[in-house]
Design a protein around this motif. Structure first.
Motif, short mmCIF file in Angstrom:
data_model
loop_
_atom_site.label_atom_id
_atom_site.label_comp_id
_atom_site.label_asym_id
_atom_site.label_seq_id
_atom_site.Cartn_x
_atom_site.Cartn_y
_atom_site.Cartn_z
N ASP A 40 0.80 -1.23 0.00
CA ASP A 40 0.00 0.00 0.00
C ASP A 40 0.83 1.28 0.00
N ARG A 41 2.13 1.17 -0.26
CA ARG A 41 2.94 2.39 -0.43
C ARG A 41 2.46 3.11 -1.69
N LEU A 97 10.35 -1.30 -13.49
CA LEU A 97 10.24 -0.78 -12.13
C LEU A 97 8.78 -0.81 -11.65
N ILE A 98 7.86 -0.39 -12.50
CA ILE A 98 6.44 -0.42 -12.13
C ILE A 98 5.99 -1.84 -11.82
N ARG A 99 6.39 -2.77 -12.67
CA ARG A 99 6.01 -4.17 -12.45
C ARG A 99 6.51 -4.65 -11.09
N GLY A 104 3.11 -4.89 -3.81
CA GLY A 104 1.96 -4.29 -3.15
C GLY A 104 1.88 -2.78 -3.20
N ALA A 105 2.81 -2.12 -3.88
CA ALA A 105 2.76 -0.67 -3.96
C ALA A 105 1.70 -0.22 -4.95
N ALA A 157 15.08 -0.82 -4.23
CA ALA A 157 15.67 -0.86 -2.90
C ALA A 157 15.65 0.52 -2.26
N ALA A 158 15.93 1.55 -3.05
CA ALA A 158 15.91 2.91 -2.51
C ALA A 158 14.50 3.31 -2.08
N ILE A 159 13.50 2.92 -2.85
CA ILE A 159 12.11 3.21 -2.49
C ILE A 159 11.74 2.46 -1.21
N ALA A 160 12.10 1.18 -1.15
CA ALA A 160 11.76 0.37 0.02
C ALA A 160 12.44 0.90 1.28
#
Length: 413
Positions: A4-5, A23-25, A31-32, A173-176
């Protein structure tokens, strides 16, 4: 960690825009929720239909849309997101961000947001090295904009050097590893336990260094110890990103996993996660890679009895993570897998790499450590050597995670 990010992905006009589809995939698989804004130039490289099909949402590109702007859509787009990601971030859009311009929907959203912003630069090497770009990047970093990449390598223009957009797994990884916007739902970097609010990076498994499209150099690491450490840190409340080479063990629950193959990909993914509170480098990274990977499968010539490969030194992930600087974790833990002179070699490695602790273990064939379920370790730090009894790898992980929690608590007091 990405469930849900809410990510607003801004796609600018560069050849690397095709990587945003992958990246979108990856984001959706974890779950984003992803929405996309395109610049006019981005439409030359990817289509709105492609982005819409992958996000399952409308693609936004018009600042003067009568329907969207009737409700101040550019404001709503920026406020609905936990994180804004610009990928590829071209020299043009970085310059407009640095100077506060708002001449299209993408830059207007960026100027109107109160959410964190992450950029993945992508441009020609000379554009990246230009003083104007350097100055713009310094301004953006001073404002708190996070940066992932760029990587070094061959470019579409035929030149070589830094400027390639980071790979999707490194951006993921940076987003997470990025905290959510305040007030944007459950805190991604908090949880119950003594490591609540802490962020951790763990590396695990082997790396595969390609010889040709079907062969590679590797080692016998199973990833069991590194994965167990990631799970133990998560159980104590840390937000954990696990950067793993190819393994057969399942992903630990409650952990963001970034899968990589080579040492260079592992380093890029690790750098994308920083800064963190603690880094545990448990991966068995190959020291050497093939200098010239063959583009096609190498075939045996008639009568050929030998094959010579030229190897080149791989980047030193532990030393890079432990290097002094603002991104250095408060605690850096390395692993020393040795087959002889265990403590002597481990002490020397700790001094050479600059890490805080070294976990030394004997991986000789007779020990069964590589691929097995048990481990016998020595923890070497500033206070000397602590010998642990033979334990399961899960028990080693629990004990090490508890030690990490104690050390970080003492550091904060």
């Amino acid at each position: 960690m990405l469930e849900d990010r809410r990510v607003l992905l801004i796609v600018a006009g560069g050849i690397a825009a095709y990587k945003t589809l992958d990246l979108i995939r990856r984001l959706r698989e974890r779950g984003a929720r992803v929405r996309c804004v395109m610049t006019a130039a981005a439409r030359q490289f990817v289509t709105p239909l492609s982005l819409s099909a992958l996000t399952g949402d409308k693609v936004y590109d018009d600042l003067f849309s009568l329907t969207d702007e009737a409700e101040m859509g550019h404001i709503q787009l920026s406020r609905d997101a936990d994180l804004l990601v610009v990928a590829p971030a071209t020299a043009n859009i970085l310059a407009r961000m640095a100077h506060g311009l708002a001449d299209d929907l993408a830059t207007t959203v960026l100027l109107a947001t109160d959410a964190p912003v992450l950029v993945a630069p992508a441009m020609n090497v000379r554009m990246w090295d230009h003083p104007a770009t350097r100055a713009n990047m310094a301004v953006l970093r001073d404002r708190g904009v996070a940066v992932v990449g760029p990587d070094e390598g061959d470019m579409a223009c035929g030149e070589y050097g830094p400027g390639r957009m980071a790979e999707p797994q490194a951006i993921l990884a940076a987003i997470a590893g990025h905290p959510r916007k305040a007030g944007a739902g459950p805190d991604a970097v908090s949880g119950p336990g003594p490591l609540a609010g802490r962020r951790a990076l763990v590396t695990s498994g082997p790396t595969h260094e390609a010889i040709d499209p079907v062969r590679y150099i590797a080692n016998h690491s199973s990833g069991k110890q590194g994965h167990a450490i990631a799970a133990a840190l998560a159980r104590l409340g840390a937000a954990v990103t696990l950067v793993s080479g190819p393994v057969r063990v399942p992903d630990p629950p409650g952990v963001t996993v970034v899968a990589v193959d080579s040492a260079r990909a592992m380093l890029a993914a690790c750098q994308a996660v920083l800064p963190v509170d603690v880094a545990v480098c448990a991966a068995a990274v190959a020291d050497w890679g093939v200098a010239d990977r063959a583009p096609q499968k190498l075939k045996k010539a008639p009568g050929q009895e030998t094959l010579t490969l030229t190897l080149t030194r791989n980047p030193d992930i532990l030393a890079t993570v432990a290097a002094p600087g603002p991104a250095r974790p408060r605690l850096v833990v390395g692993f020393a897998a040795e087959t002889e002179h265990l403590l002597e070699h481990a002490r020397e490695k700790r001094a050479r790499k600059g890490c805080d602790w070294i976990v030394a273990n004997d991986v000789g064939a007779a020990t069964g450590t590589f691929g097995g379920d048990r481990n016998t370790v020595h923890v070497i730090g500033t206070e000397g050597v602590e010998a642990w009894p033979p334990l399961t790898k899960a028990a080693v992980a629990e004990r090490l995670a508890a030690r990490i929690a104690e050390a970080l608590a003492e550091d904060a007091s």
